[in-house]
Design an enzyme around this catalytic site. Sequence first.
Site, PDB file in Angstrom:
ATOM      1  N   HIS A 165       0.832  -1.203   0.000  1.00  9.62           N
ATOM      2  CA  HIS A 165       0.000   0.000   0.000  1.00  9.62           C
ATOM      3  C   HIS A 165       0.870   1.258   0.000  1.00  9.62           C
ATOM      4  O   HIS A 165       0.653   2.172  -0.778  1.00  9.62           O
ATOM      5  CB  HIS A 165      -0.929  -0.009   1.215  1.00  9.62           C
ATOM      6  CG  HIS A 165      -1.955   1.074   1.208  1.00  9.62           C
ATOM      7  ND1 HIS A 165      -1.646   2.387   1.499  1.00  9.62           N
ATOM      8  CD2 HIS A 165      -3.286   1.040   0.938  1.00  9.62           C
ATOM      9  CE1 HIS A 165      -2.749   3.116   1.419  1.00  9.62           C
ATOM     10  NE2 HIS A 165      -3.757   2.325   1.082  1.00  9.62           N
ATOM     11  N   ARG A 166       1.822   1.337   0.911  1.00 13.08           N
ATOM     12  CA  ARG A 166       2.817   2.401   1.049  1.00 13.08           C
ATOM     13  C   ARG A 166       2.286   3.733   1.583  1.00 13.08           C
ATOM     14  O   ARG A 166       3.024   4.700   1.644  1.00 13.08           O
ATOM     15  CB  ARG A 166       3.576   2.642  -0.258  1.00 13.08           C
ATOM     16  CG  ARG A 166       4.247   1.418  -0.774  1.00 13.08           C
ATOM     17  CD  ARG A 166       5.157   1.648  -1.952  1.00 13.08           C
ATOM     18  NE  ARG A 166       4.696   2.653  -2.854  1.00 13.08           N
ATOM     19  CZ  ARG A 166       5.498   3.349  -3.652  1.00 13.08           C
ATOM     20  NH1 ARG A 166       6.784   3.123  -3.645  1.00 13.08           N
ATOM     21  NH2 ARG A 166       5.019   4.257  -4.469  1.00 13.08           N
ATOM     22  N   ASP A 167       1.017   3.791   1.989  1.00  7.81           N
ATOM     23  CA  ASP A 167       0.496   5.034   2.569  1.00  7.81           C
ATOM     24  C   ASP A 167      -0.613   4.713   3.573  1.00  7.81           C
ATOM     25  O   ASP A 167      -1.699   5.295   3.539  1.00  7.81           O
ATOM     26  CB  ASP A 167      -0.005   5.975   1.472  1.00  7.81           C
ATOM     27  CG  ASP A 167      -0.182   7.412   1.965  1.00  7.81           C
ATOM     28  OD1 ASP A 167       0.440   7.787   2.991  1.00  7.81           O
ATOM     29  OD2 ASP A 167      -0.950   8.161   1.333  1.00  7.81           O
ATOM     30  N   ILE A 168      -0.313   3.784   4.477  1.00  9.68           N
ATOM     31  CA  ILE A 168      -1.261   3.417   5.522  1.00  9.68           C
ATOM     32  C   ILE A 168      -1.292   4.556   6.544  1.00  9.68           C
ATOM     33  O   ILE A 168      -0.252   4.922   7.104  1.00  9.68           O
ATOM     34  CB  ILE A 168      -0.836   2.104   6.228  1.00  9.68           C
ATOM     35  CG1 ILE A 168      -0.641   0.973   5.225  1.00  9.68           C
ATOM     36  CG2 ILE A 168      -1.811   1.734   7.335  1.00  9.68           C
ATOM     37  CD1 ILE A 168      -1.887   0.449   4.605  1.00  9.68           C
ATOM     38  N   ASN A 200      -6.768   7.094   5.449  1.00 12.89           N
ATOM     39  CA  ASN A 200      -6.989   6.086   4.415  1.00 12.89           C
ATOM     40  C   ASN A 200      -7.733   4.862   4.942  1.00 12.89           C
ATOM     41  O   ASN A 200      -7.808   3.844   4.270  1.00 12.89           O
ATOM     42  CB  ASN A 200      -5.666   5.668   3.761  1.00 12.89           C
ATOM     43  CG  ASN A 200      -5.158   6.719   2.807  1.00 12.89           C
ATOM     44  OD1 ASN A 200      -5.908   7.560   2.343  1.00 12.89           O
ATOM     45  ND2 ASN A 200      -3.872   6.676   2.512  1.00 12.89           N
TER      46      ASN A 200
END
Length: 189
Positions: free
Chosen positions: A44-47, A51
């Site tokens: 995902h890289r943007d938890i 979000n």
Amino acid sequence: MKFIEGRTLKRILSAGPPTLEQILGILTPIASALTYAHRQGVLHRDIKPSNIVLDKDDVPYLADFGLARIAQAGESTMSADMILGTPQYISPEQARGEKNLDSRTDLYSLGVILYEMVVGRVPFNADTPYAVVHDQIYTDLPLPSKLNPDIPEPVERVLLKALAKKPADRYTTANEMIDAFRRAAAESG
């Protein structure tokens, strides 16, 4: 893509600290979704709390895979002039711009959310994004029990493992992390 009418975890957290039941009710399905994505080779890289969206029935969804990458692609999230991701939730290896990211980078971010939900604040916050990134890489994790003396030692151990600076020292799946937290909370009463 499904339209979800509801509110973000960020908004929920701004209203006050969640109960243990709320933490588990939100993070258990999110951990399952993240574990599934990782098994498919997707990072995902943007938890972060904004979000995670809860619908009108309080069913949580992991949203915004805009920074997602196939794990095998191993692309860095750092460039000369910008950082992709949110500094308060970015893993140390992602902040360093390492190319060989794996699922443990998302687990760190999920660990920051768990820390925030339990302790009442994110571990690192500063005046600039780069100062936060510096702390994510180099500063020891503020001990949860020093910030909130009500946190039992078994829960603190889970948070310390979830937010280990070295990826190899973290949990191997999001489900494993949340299960460990559930056991620690039960052990602590």
